[in-house]
Design an enzyme around this catalytic site. Sequence first.
Site, PDB file in Angstrom:
ATOM      1  N   ASN A 149      10.026   7.108  -3.901  1.00  0.00           N
ATOM      2  CA  ASN A 149       8.777   6.383  -4.143  1.00  0.00           C
ATOM      3  C   ASN A 149       7.712   7.022  -3.266  1.00  0.00           C
ATOM      4  O   ASN A 149       7.694   6.811  -2.056  1.00  0.00           O
ATOM      5  CB  ASN A 149       9.004   4.902  -3.780  1.00  0.00           C
ATOM      6  N   LYS A 190       4.624   6.460  -3.177  1.00  0.00           N
ATOM      7  CA  LYS A 190       3.541   5.525  -2.826  1.00  0.00           C
ATOM      8  C   LYS A 190       2.181   6.216  -3.021  1.00  0.00           C
ATOM      9  O   LYS A 190       2.053   7.058  -3.882  1.00  0.00           O
ATOM     10  CB  LYS A 190       3.761   4.987  -1.408  1.00  0.00           C
ATOM     11  N   HIS A 201       7.575  -4.060  -6.161  1.00  0.00           N
ATOM     12  CA  HIS A 201       7.768  -3.537  -4.803  1.00  0.00           C
ATOM     13  C   HIS A 201       7.127  -4.509  -3.811  1.00  0.00           C
ATOM     14  O   HIS A 201       6.093  -5.108  -4.107  1.00  0.00           O
ATOM     15  CB  HIS A 201       7.132  -2.148  -4.689  1.00  0.00           C
ATOM     16  N   GLU A 258       5.307  -4.088  -1.340  1.00  0.00           N
ATOM     17  CA  GLU A 258       3.880  -3.825  -1.054  1.00  0.00           C
ATOM     18  C   GLU A 258       2.995  -4.393  -2.162  1.00  0.00           C
ATOM     19  O   GLU A 258       1.889  -4.851  -1.913  1.00  0.00           O
ATOM     20  CB  GLU A 258       3.659  -2.312  -0.878  1.00  0.00           C
ATOM     21  N   GLU A 286      15.365  -4.248  -0.962  1.00  0.00           N
ATOM     22  CA  GLU A 286      14.575  -3.641   0.103  1.00  0.00           C
ATOM     23  C   GLU A 286      14.120  -4.712   1.091  1.00  0.00           C
ATOM     24  O   GLU A 286      13.097  -5.371   0.874  1.00  0.00           O
ATOM     25  CB  GLU A 286      13.336  -2.955  -0.486  1.00  0.00           C
ATOM     26  N   GLY A 334       9.508   1.396   5.984  1.00  0.00           N
ATOM     27  CA  GLY A 334       8.532   2.166   6.757  1.00  0.00           C
ATOM     28  C   GLY A 334       8.557   1.878   8.245  1.00  0.00           C
ATOM     29  O   GLY A 334       7.651   2.256   8.971  1.00  0.00           O
ATOM     30  N   SER A 374      13.770   2.662   5.054  1.00  0.00           N
ATOM     31  CA  SER A 374      14.049   3.675   6.070  1.00  0.00           C
ATOM     32  C   SER A 374      15.347   4.463   5.816  1.00  0.00           C
ATOM     33  O   SER A 374      16.071   4.800   6.747  1.00  0.00           O
ATOM     34  CB  SER A 374      14.059   3.046   7.470  1.00  0.00           C
TER      35      SER A 374
END
Length: 251
Positions: free
Chosen positions: A9, A11, A95, A97, A167, A173, A213
């Site tokens: 991904n 992003k 996702h 985010e 996730e 991250g 991660s």
Amino acid sequence: MRKQFIAGNWKMNLDTKQAAELARALLDAAGELGDIEIAVAPVATSISAVIEVLRGSKIAVAAQNCYWESAGAFTGELSPEMIREIGCQHVIIGHSERRQFFGETDETVNKKVHAAFRAGLLPIVCVGESLAEREQGKTMEVVSTQLKQSLRDLRDEQVTQLTVAYEPVWAIGTGKTASPDQAQEVHAFLRGQLMETFGPGAAEAVRIQYGGSVKAANAAELLSKADIDGALVGGASLKAEDFLGILREAG
Ligand code: PGA
């Protein structure tokens, strides 16, 4: 046997030239990789350039998001049909985010998952708890609700084709990975939930990726777990050598 499925991904990173270069570097090494499924998810403006490079290869292309209508007055959105038409096979939906910054809810995720299937795209549906939720012992409750609401009213044979990405938000991250045992516990639970709702066929077929991660150094141990069928990789998918390191561990 479920085939490992590793998706990168990207992003909101890499311009068109950088995205095409990264795709080329992955393509050059693809021949030496094992029997795994691979996808990359560039920003929308780079999808065509990446597809140009990867056409006919074993590396599929995913969009990072889509809307649920086919066309119309929805400024700024992309329909799943449009994404399919330019050559994507997959779309990431829900996702964290998107949930955190762009108001995605389980309800909008569910609409998008249905729309993706309508357009012939295979969804990668993301679920995961926040740190506060984990600390309050609510992980299973949170991911179970997200999973069930996101997949509501799908047919069993649709479910067999989709991918779930677990996730944990606190691992994305941050450099903090869920331990292989922590991840496996949630993956096994999610598979149990799929079994309850959609039956054993679907539960056995669905790939459940771990994300948060993931890097070459921790991939092998995570992927060795019975219910971890791949990875959704953010930061470590932005450099060819880093991503290839993970792909080699999976193969
Ligand atoms: P990360 O991102 O690998 O950079 O933690 C994972 C993701 O958000 O899919």
